[in-house]
Design an enzyme around this catalytic site. Structure first.
Site, PDB file in Angstrom:
ATOM      1  N   ASP A  61       2.559  -3.682  17.885  1.00 49.32           N
ATOM      2  CA  ASP A  61       1.536  -4.454  18.234  1.00 49.32           C
ATOM      3  C   ASP A  61       0.799  -3.455  19.156  1.00 49.32           C
ATOM      4  O   ASP A  61       1.204  -2.580  19.794  1.00 49.32           O
ATOM      5  CB  ASP A  61       1.773  -5.699  19.211  1.00 49.32           C
ATOM      6  CG  ASP A  61       0.662  -6.791  18.991  1.00 49.32           C
ATOM      7  OD1 ASP A  61      -0.641  -6.150  18.834  1.00 49.32           O
ATOM      8  OD2 ASP A  61       0.785  -8.081  19.268  1.00 49.32           O
TER       9      ASP A  61
HETATM   10  C1  BGC Z   1      -2.803  -8.423  18.835  1.00 51.00           C
HETATM   11  C2  BGC Z   1      -2.430  -8.547  17.204  1.00 51.00           C
HETATM   12  C3  BGC Z   1      -3.637  -7.822  16.731  1.00 51.00           C
HETATM   13  C4  BGC Z   1      -3.628  -6.537  17.620  1.00 51.00           C
HETATM   14  C5  BGC Z   1      -4.902  -5.574  17.223  1.00 51.00           C
HETATM   15  C6  BGC Z   1      -3.018  -7.494  19.512  1.00 51.00           C
HETATM   16  O1  BGC Z   1      -3.785  -7.898  20.765  1.00 51.00           O
HETATM   17  O2  BGC Z   1      -1.554  -9.345  19.419  1.00 51.00           O
HETATM   18  O3  BGC Z   1      -2.223  -9.713  16.741  1.00 51.00           O
HETATM   19  O4  BGC Z   1      -3.354  -7.264  15.319  1.00 51.00           O
HETATM   20  O5  BGC Z   1      -4.085  -6.800  18.913  1.00 51.00           O
HETATM   21  O6  BGC Z   1      -6.213  -6.096  17.240  1.00 51.00           O
END
Ligand code: BGC
Length: 690
Positions: free
Chosen positions: A230
Site C-alpha cells: 500500500d
Molecule cells: C489506499 C489504497 C490505494 C492507494 C493508492 C492508499 O491510501 O489505502 O487503497 O490504492 O492509497 O491510491
C-alpha cells in the site's frame, strides 16, 4: 524470451529498480529488454483520474473521464455474481483503455465494525459472500489483460492508527473470517497481485510479514504473482525484501533512490544481507504477472474501452439491484406516475455527487446522475418542488482537511421551513438523506452511528407536513436509522452508487425496477451491540488492537449471543412476495444440495435472494449459531414458480483446527436454514455427515 532468460540479462541495478515506485503509480521496467514500466491505477470506484508522475496533482488530461462504478457496498448488496463479473470486466476494460497494467481493486477487507471508514468500499461482514463476489470480479477484470491487485492484505479493518496498529487475532479467526476472500481471489480468481496493508499483524508490518506473505500467501496458497505495498506501507529494506514484499509503492520521499527498495536494497545485496536470488524471485513474480496480461509481448493484447454506454449500463444494473427496501407500509411505494402530479424533492443528497470527495481515490466522470436529475428527466410532467432541507455542517476545528471532520448535528430552521413548504405543496415528499464521502472516508473511522446534520429533525418536520413521506438513505455503512424508520412509512437504502445512481433510485421509487438488494451487513440497534464494540475492542490502541470477538463477526455475533439487530444481515423487501417450499436435502458425500420451489405470489415480477445457513448441533468446538453457506438470486414473473437448487460443498462446513493446522469437517448433525434473510427463516431441515 523466457522469464528466466530475461532476468539473467538484467543487471542488479535494473532488477532492483523494478521493485520500487518511479512515480506515484508506476515502477520501472527495463526498456532495453522490452520490459515496460508497470503502471497502476485506483481503484474500487472506477479508474482514477490521471495524476502527475511525481505529485498528486491532476495531470490535466481531457481524455481520462471514466465510469463511476458503484462502491463495494452497492455491489455486494446485489448478491449477484454475474454482475460482479460484469463489473470486473467493465472496470478492467476502462483500466486497459487508460493503458494501465494494474487495477488496485477489489478492496475486500471484512467489515468488522459499522464505523470502519472504508466500509463503503468494502463488500460485507460475511466471509462467504465476500469471496463469492471477489472471485468473479477478479476473473472478469483480469480477462481484460489487467492485473487485479487485491487489497488490503490483510486483517486491515480500521482506519484509526492504520499506519501503525498491531492487530492481534487468533489463528482460527483469521483463517475463517479474514483470509478466505484473499485465498479465493488467489486460488480461484488467479489474482496476479495482492496489496500489502498498512497495519501490523502479530508484531510485523504486513509489508514485512513473513507469516502472511511467505508462509500463507506463497507457500500455502501457491500465489505466483507480486505483492505490491500500500502507498507508504513499507518500513524496512532487508526485512521487507526477505519477508515477501515485491514492489514498494508510495513512500513519502521525493527522491526515489532514497526509498527502501532502491539504493539501500542494492547495498543490502552487495553487503550480503539479501541474496540476489531473492531479488530475482521478485522480478520473476512481476514478469509472470505482466506476461499473463500480455504486457511484455503485447501480441493479441486487449485494448479496452472507457466511458462507454455499455459500462454505464453495467453501473446502472449494479445500482438498480443494490437498492434495499427497508420499509414499505400502506404500499406507499412504488409511486404511481399517473397519480403523482407533484413531488417535493428534499435533502442534500438529492443533488450531491459522490464520485469524488473524501480522502483517497475517486473518479473523474462525465456522468453522475443525481436523484434530482433523474426525476426531472424521467418525469418532466411531474412538478418538482425542491428544497435542500439540511446542510453539510462541521464544528469549528483546527484539522487541516475537508474530510472526517467533527459533525455539527444542529438543525437549520430556515432549510427545514423551506422543506416543509415544499412538502405541503406536493402529493408526495421524498427526502434524500444519509451521509456522503466526507463523512465516510478512507483514513478516518466514524465516531458513532448517529445520522449526520440533524436529518431526523428535517424528516420529522417533512412527515408532519406530508404523510406521504418517503426517505431514501444514500450511504455506505450502517447508521442508527431507528428514528427515521419509526417516523416514515417508506424507507429505501442506496449506496455511493455510481454514475447512474439517481436513475436506479428513481426507477425503484416508481416501480420500473422492483428492489432486490439485501443488506450485506447487520444494522445494530446500538453500537454496543456490535461485536467489536460489545467486546470493547474497536479501534483499540495506542499500539495494539485485539479482535476479542474472534470468529463472531457481524450477524454471527448477533445470532450466537441472541442480540436483536435493527436490520439483520441479508434483509431487504420487495414490491412482491415470495413463498418458499420445504427444501429437499440431498447429500452425495461431497456436496449437499438443497432443492426447493420458490413462488412469486404477488402481482409484479421480482428477484429474490434465497439464503442458506448452516449450524452444527452439539459441536465440540465454539461455533457461530449459523453461517451463510450458499445463496441464489432468482428472477420470477408475477405468479411464477421456479425450482431452485443451492449446492453447498461439504468442504464449506469445515472449521480451522488450530492444533493440526488444517481444515476439518465435523461429522454429525447440522441444521440447515433456508431464509429470505438471516432472521427471516422460512424452513429448517437437518443433514447428517459421517
Ligand atoms: C489506499 C489504497 C490505494 C492507494 C493508492 C492508499 O491510501 O489505502 O487503497 O490504492 O492509497 O491510491
Amino acid at each position: 524470451m523466457s522469464i528466466d532468460q530475461l532476468v539473467s540479462q538484467m543487471t542488479l541495478e535494473e532488477k532492483v529498480h523494478m521493485l520500487h515506485g518511479s512515480g506515484k503509480f508506476t515502477s520501472a521496467g527495463v526498456e532495453r529488454l522490452g520490459v515496460p514500466a508497470l503502471t497502476s491505477t485506483d481503484g474500487p470506484l472506477g479508474v482514477r483520474e490521471e495524476i502527475q508522475n511525481d505529485s498528486w496533482a491532476a495531470a490535466g488530461w481531457d481524455n481520462d473521464f471514466a465510469t463511476f462504478f458503484p462502491a463495494g457496498g452497492g455491489l455486494s448488496a446485489t448478491w449477484n455474481l454475474d454482475l460482479a463479473k460484469q463489473y470486473g470486466e467493465a472496470i478492467g476494460q476502462e483500466a486497459r483503455a487508460r493503458n494501465k497494467h494494474v487495477l488496485l481493486a477489489p478492496a475486500v477487507n471484512l467489515i468488522r465494525s459499522p464505523l470502519g471508514g472504508r466500509n463503503f468500499e468494502y463488500f460485507t461482514e460475511d466471509p462467504f459472500l465476500n469471496k463469492q463476489l471477489a472471485v468473479p470480479y477478479v476473473l472478469g477484470l483480469q480477462a481484460q489483460d489487467v492485473i487485479s491487485c487485491v487489497k488490503h492484505y490483510a486483517i486491515n479493518n480500521q482506519e484509526t492508527l492504520r499506519g501503525s496498529i498491531d492487530v492481534q487475532a487468533d489463528e482460527r479467526t483469521i483463517r475463517e473470517m479474514y483470509l478466505p476472500v484473499f485465498k479465493a481471489a488467489v486460488q480461484e480468481g488467479n489474482a496476479y497481485s495482492v496489496m500489502s496493508a498498512y497495519n501490523q499483524f502479530r508484531g510485523a508490518y504486513l509489508s514485512e510479514n513473513d507469516y502472511m506473505l511467505n508462509t500463507i500467501l506463497r507457500d500455502e496458497w501457491g500465489f505466483k504473482g507480486f505483492v505490491m505495498s500500500d502507498w507508504g506501507a513499507v518500513h524496512s529494506t532487508v526485512e521487507s525484501a526477505k519477508y515477501g514484499l515485491d514492489i514498494e509503492m508510495g513512500t513519502e520521499i521525493d527522491d526515489y533512490d532514497q526509498w527502501y527498495f532502491s539504493e539501500a536494497l542494492i547495498g543490502a545485496v552487495k553487503d550480503g544481507k539479501v541474496d540476489e536470488a531473492v531479488i530475482d524471485a521478485k522480478v520473476k513474480n512481476i514478469l509472470y504477472a505482466m506476461n499473463q496480461v500480455h504486457a511484455i509481448d503485447t501480441t493479441g493484447r486487449k485494448s479496452g474501452s472507457i466511458n462507454t454506454p455499455e459500462h454505464l449500463e453495467v453501473a446502472y444494473n449494479v445500482a438498480k439491484e443494490s437498492i434495499v427496501l427497508l420499509k414499505n407500509e400502506n404500499n406507499l411505494l412504488p409511486l404511481k406516475d399517473d397519480q403523482v402530479k407533484s413531488i417535493a424533492v428534499i435533502g442534500d443528497n438529492a443533488k450531491r455527487k459522490h464520485a469524488n470527495q473524501g480522502f483517497g481515490a475517486g473518479v473523474k466522470t462525465k456522468t453522475e446522475v443525481t436523484p434530482f436529475d433523474a426525476i426531472t428527466t424521467k418525469y418532466p410532467n411531474v412538478k418538482v418542488n425542491y428544497a435542500q432541507g439540511y446542510e453539510e455542517k462541521y464544528l469549528p476545528n483546527d484539522l487541516d482537511r475537508s474530510w472526517g471532520l467533527p459533525i455539527d448535528y444542529s438543525a437549520d430552521s430556515n432549510l427545514i421551513k423551506e422543506a416543509v413548504e415544499a412538502a405541503s405543496n406536493s402529493d408526495v415528499a421524498v427526502v434524500f438523506a444519509g451521509s456522503n464521502r466526507l463523512v465516510e472516508t478512507e483514513a478516518e473511522d466514524r465516531k458513532g452511528l448517529r445520522l449526520p446534520f440533524a436529518q431526523e429533525e428535517l424528516i420529522a418536520a417533512v412527515k408532519a407536513a406530508n404523510p406521504n413521506t418517503i426517505v431514501v438513505m444514500i450511504a455506505g455503512a450502517p447508521y442508527d436509522v431507528s428514528n427515521v424508520h419509526e417516523q416514515v412509512d417508506a424507507l429505501v437504502w442506496s449506496w455511493f452508487n455510481g454514475s447512474k445512481a439517481g436513475d436506479a433510485i428513481v426507477d425503484v421509487l416508481f416501480g420500473v425496477v422492483n428492489p432486490s438488494g439485501k443488506l450485506p451487513v447487520t444494522f445494530p440497534k446500538k453500537l454496543e451491540d456490535s461485536p467489536a464494540h460489545a467486546t470493547n475492542s474497536f479501534p483499540g490502541g495506542p499500539d495494539v488492537v485485539t479482535y476479542q470477538e474472534g470468529i463472531l463477526v457481524g450477524y454471527r455475533w448477533f445470532d450466537t449471543k441472541n442480540v436483536e439487530p435493527f436490520y439483520p444481515f441479508g434483509f431487504g423487501l420487495s414490491y412482491t412476495t415470495f413463498d418458499y417450499s420445504e427444501p429437499k436435502v440431498m447429500n452425495n458425500g461431497g456436496t449437499i444440495t438443497l432443492s426447493l420451489d420458490i413462488a412469486n405470489t404477488g402481482d409484479v415480477a421480482g428477484k429474490e435472494i434465497v439464503q442458506v445457513y448452516f449450524g452444527k448441533n452439539n459441536s465440540s468446538i465454539e461455533r457461530a449459531a449459523k453461517e451463510l453457506k450458499g445463496f441464489a438470486k432468482v428472477e420470477l414473473k408475477a405468479g411464477e414458480t421456479q425450482q431452485l437448487s443451492v449446492e453447498v460443498p461439504v468442504s464449506e462446513l469445515a472449521y480451522y483446527d488450530v492444533e493440526t493446522s488444517s481444515w476439518k469437517v465435523e461429522s454429525g448433525e447440522y441444521t440447515v436454514w433456508v431464509g429470505a434473510s438471516s432472521r427471516d427463516i422460512r424452513s429448517e431441515v437437518s443433514v447428517s455427515l459421517d
